[in-house]
Design a protein around this motif. Sequence first.
Motif, mmCIF file in Angstrom:
data_model
loop_
_atom_site.group_PDB
_atom_site.id
_atom_site.type_symbol
_atom_site.label_atom_id
_atom_site.label_comp_id
_atom_site.label_asym_id
_atom_site.label_seq_id
_atom_site.Cartn_x
_atom_site.Cartn_y
_atom_site.Cartn_z
ATOM 1 N N VAL A 105 -10.472 25.200 -2.625
ATOM 2 C CA VAL A 105 -9.451 26.001 -1.934
ATOM 3 C C VAL A 105 -8.625 26.758 -2.961
ATOM 4 O O VAL A 105 -8.418 26.297 -4.091
ATOM 5 C CB VAL A 105 -8.540 25.128 -1.047
ATOM 6 N N LEU A 106 -8.152 27.935 -2.572
ATOM 7 C CA LEU A 106 -7.451 28.833 -3.489
ATOM 8 C C LEU A 106 -6.239 29.430 -2.800
ATOM 9 O O LEU A 106 -6.353 30.011 -1.720
ATOM 10 C CB LEU A 106 -8.400 29.934 -3.965
ATOM 11 N N LYS B 282 -11.667 18.188 -4.106
ATOM 12 C CA LYS B 282 -11.485 17.999 -5.547
ATOM 13 C C LYS B 282 -10.967 19.228 -6.289
ATOM 14 O O LYS B 282 -10.389 19.080 -7.375
ATOM 15 C CB LYS B 282 -12.795 17.532 -6.193
ATOM 16 N N ASN B 283 -11.132 20.415 -5.764
ATOM 17 C CA ASN B 283 -10.752 21.607 -6.511
ATOM 18 C C ASN B 283 -9.692 22.432 -5.770
ATOM 19 O O ASN B 283 -9.967 23.009 -4.716
ATOM 20 C CB ASN B 283 -11.969 22.492 -6.771
ATOM 21 N N VAL B 284 -8.471 22.481 -6.338
ATOM 22 C CA VAL B 284 -7.378 23.273 -5.792
ATOM 23 C C VAL B 284 -6.978 24.300 -6.850
ATOM 24 O O VAL B 284 -6.637 23.939 -7.983
ATOM 25 C CB VAL B 284 -6.161 22.402 -5.421
ATOM 26 N N ASP C 161 3.338 20.685 -8.225
ATOM 27 C CA ASP C 161 2.366 20.094 -7.298
ATOM 28 C C ASP C 161 1.134 19.656 -8.086
ATOM 29 O O ASP C 161 0.313 20.486 -8.498
ATOM 30 C CB ASP C 161 1.973 21.101 -6.215
ATOM 31 N N LYS C 162 1.007 18.373 -8.297
ATOM 32 C CA LYS C 162 -0.055 17.840 -9.141
ATOM 33 C C LYS C 162 -1.417 17.820 -8.450
ATOM 34 O O LYS C 162 -2.403 17.374 -9.040
ATOM 35 C CB LYS C 162 0.316 16.440 -9.632
ATOM 36 N N ARG C 163 -1.491 18.318 -7.228
ATOM 37 C CA ARG C 163 -2.797 18.455 -6.581
ATOM 38 C C ARG C 163 -3.564 19.663 -7.134
ATOM 39 O O ARG C 163 -4.781 19.769 -6.948
ATOM 40 C CB ARG C 163 -2.624 18.596 -5.070
ATOM 41 N N VAL C 164 -2.866 20.573 -7.775
ATOM 42 C CA VAL C 164 -3.499 21.772 -8.324
ATOM 43 C C VAL C 164 -4.313 21.400 -9.557
ATOM 44 O O VAL C 164 -3.846 20.667 -10.438
ATOM 45 C CB VAL C 164 -2.433 22.830 -8.684
ATOM 46 N N ASN C 165 -5.544 21.918 -9.632
ATOM 47 C CA ASN C 165 -6.450 21.602 -10.732
ATOM 48 C C ASN C 165 -6.577 22.709 -11.770
ATOM 49 O O ASN C 165 -6.724 22.452 -12.958
ATOM 50 C CB ASN C 165 -7.851 21.280 -10.197
ATOM 51 N N TYR C 166 -6.563 23.979 -11.299
ATOM 52 C CA TYR C 166 -6.754 25.116 -12.198
ATOM 53 C C TYR C 166 -5.911 26.291 -11.711
ATOM 54 O O TYR C 166 -5.732 26.466 -10.503
ATOM 55 C CB TYR C 166 -8.226 25.544 -12.260
ATOM 56 N N ILE D 4 3.360 22.050 -16.774
ATOM 57 C CA ILE D 4 1.935 22.181 -16.447
ATOM 58 C C ILE D 4 1.100 21.229 -17.297
ATOM 59 O O ILE D 4 1.286 21.132 -18.518
ATOM 60 C CB ILE D 4 1.468 23.638 -16.653
ATOM 61 N N THR D 5 0.171 20.539 -16.651
ATOM 62 C CA THR D 5 -0.690 19.575 -17.346
ATOM 63 C C THR D 5 -2.173 19.884 -17.149
ATOM 64 O O THR D 5 -3.027 19.105 -17.571
ATOM 65 C CB THR D 5 -0.408 18.148 -16.838
ATOM 66 N N ILE D 6 -2.476 20.997 -16.492
ATOM 67 C CA ILE D 6 -3.865 21.324 -16.142
ATOM 68 C C ILE D 6 -4.320 22.583 -16.887
ATOM 69 O O ILE D 6 -3.499 23.361 -17.366
ATOM 70 C CB ILE D 6 -4.005 21.551 -14.624
#
Length: 439
Positions: free
Chosen positions: A212-213, A300-302, A321-326, A377-379
């Motif tokens: 999702v984007l 798995k991919n946000v 929002d730590k659900r964000v991956n990239y 940011i950690t991603i």
Amino acid sequence: MPFYFFKPFSMKLLSYFSLFLGLLTISLRAQNTPAPIKLVNIVLTANHPDWNYRLNEAATIKVSVLKHGSPVENVEIEYQYGPEQLTPEKKGTLKLENGVGEINIGTMNTPGFRQLKVEAKIDGYVYKDEIKAGYAPFEIQPTVSMPKDFDNFWKKAIAENNKIPLDAVVTHKPEFSTATVDVYLVRLQNYQLGHYLYGYLSKPKDNKPHPVLLNPPGAGVKKITPITSFAEQGFISLTTEIHGISPEMDEKDFQKEREKLKDYWAINLDNKDNYYYKSVYLGCVRAIDFLSSLPEFDKKNVVVTGGSQGGALTIVTAGIDKRVNYISSFYPALSDNSGYLNNRAGGWPAMFSDKNNSPEKIKTMEYYDIVNFAKKITIPGFYSTGYNDNTCPPTSTLSAFNSVKAPKEIVITPISAHWRFKETDDKSMKWLKEKCGIE
């Protein structure tokens, strides 16, 4: 009988007349088509191809004035240079005997940017160009302070917002859908009961799991339009607005809202708990709530991506929002807003450039400045900016980029202003697809 003979004759005349009008219309359109190139070009060439310089190193800019692609002899130019977006240190004129000359724009002993502006008057027309030189740009540090309770402030705000039902309304829009993508108008409740944000959801029609984007908007008050290109690349995307304005709002009502919100970024700037952007930032988290609830989400991919204000909201979302991956963020606005209070360029909307500030406004902005979200940011992230951007000056955007300690890839296109090249977009999309495992 006369009518019988006149009718075919009149029809033929009408046909010829229609053809004439058509050719005339085409001719007029051709005459009024804007030229795709300039008659006269000012070309500014830095003596370092990447436009980057060491501290205390002088930058020399070659100036060429070309007409029909050839140097204009004996042309006089006016120039000014100094620190980016601030009062020029020097103004002057220079005669280019062969259409070519050089200007030494000086140096800097602290990281930042210097800006040269040039103009030439030829045959009654004024032609302009500008260039910025970066001095140790990846060493630029922000001026904005980090509030001690920054994390708690946003955790509390998100927790309070979570108490409000999402109340999602999703309406299929076949008129915007394509052979491969379904488009829906989405309404989500956010910030207060009865307060909504709107977006267009685009989903591949294959009903398979997809990343999702979120695609937050650039600045301004405008109606959003559907974007299917992300879905065509394999994402389920949501393109949003931030003002609670439905794209189907009556035009008269829309214009009233537009006038009311023309300086929305300044609304309640002296109150951190009620500042306008609080609902906007929380709306991004709410959008992730919605996207991650979709049955087609691959779990798995946000991803979040956007430019300018959208680039800022991209960093905000990843920061809280730590659900964000990239993420992929282009020239983020609202970065290092206190720059102008420290004698250097700040981010859009240059809110403190006119010295219209107060301790309350400055303190509020610390909770909303993009630099402070960038530090969280950690991603992995993809970032990009241009040096000739005056809307989101590179001094401000690099303050945010340099604050990111997570893995990052930065594409700098010095020549670009507040826009980006297709090549950069392609790199961003390739990077996001590889991270999400999209072939």
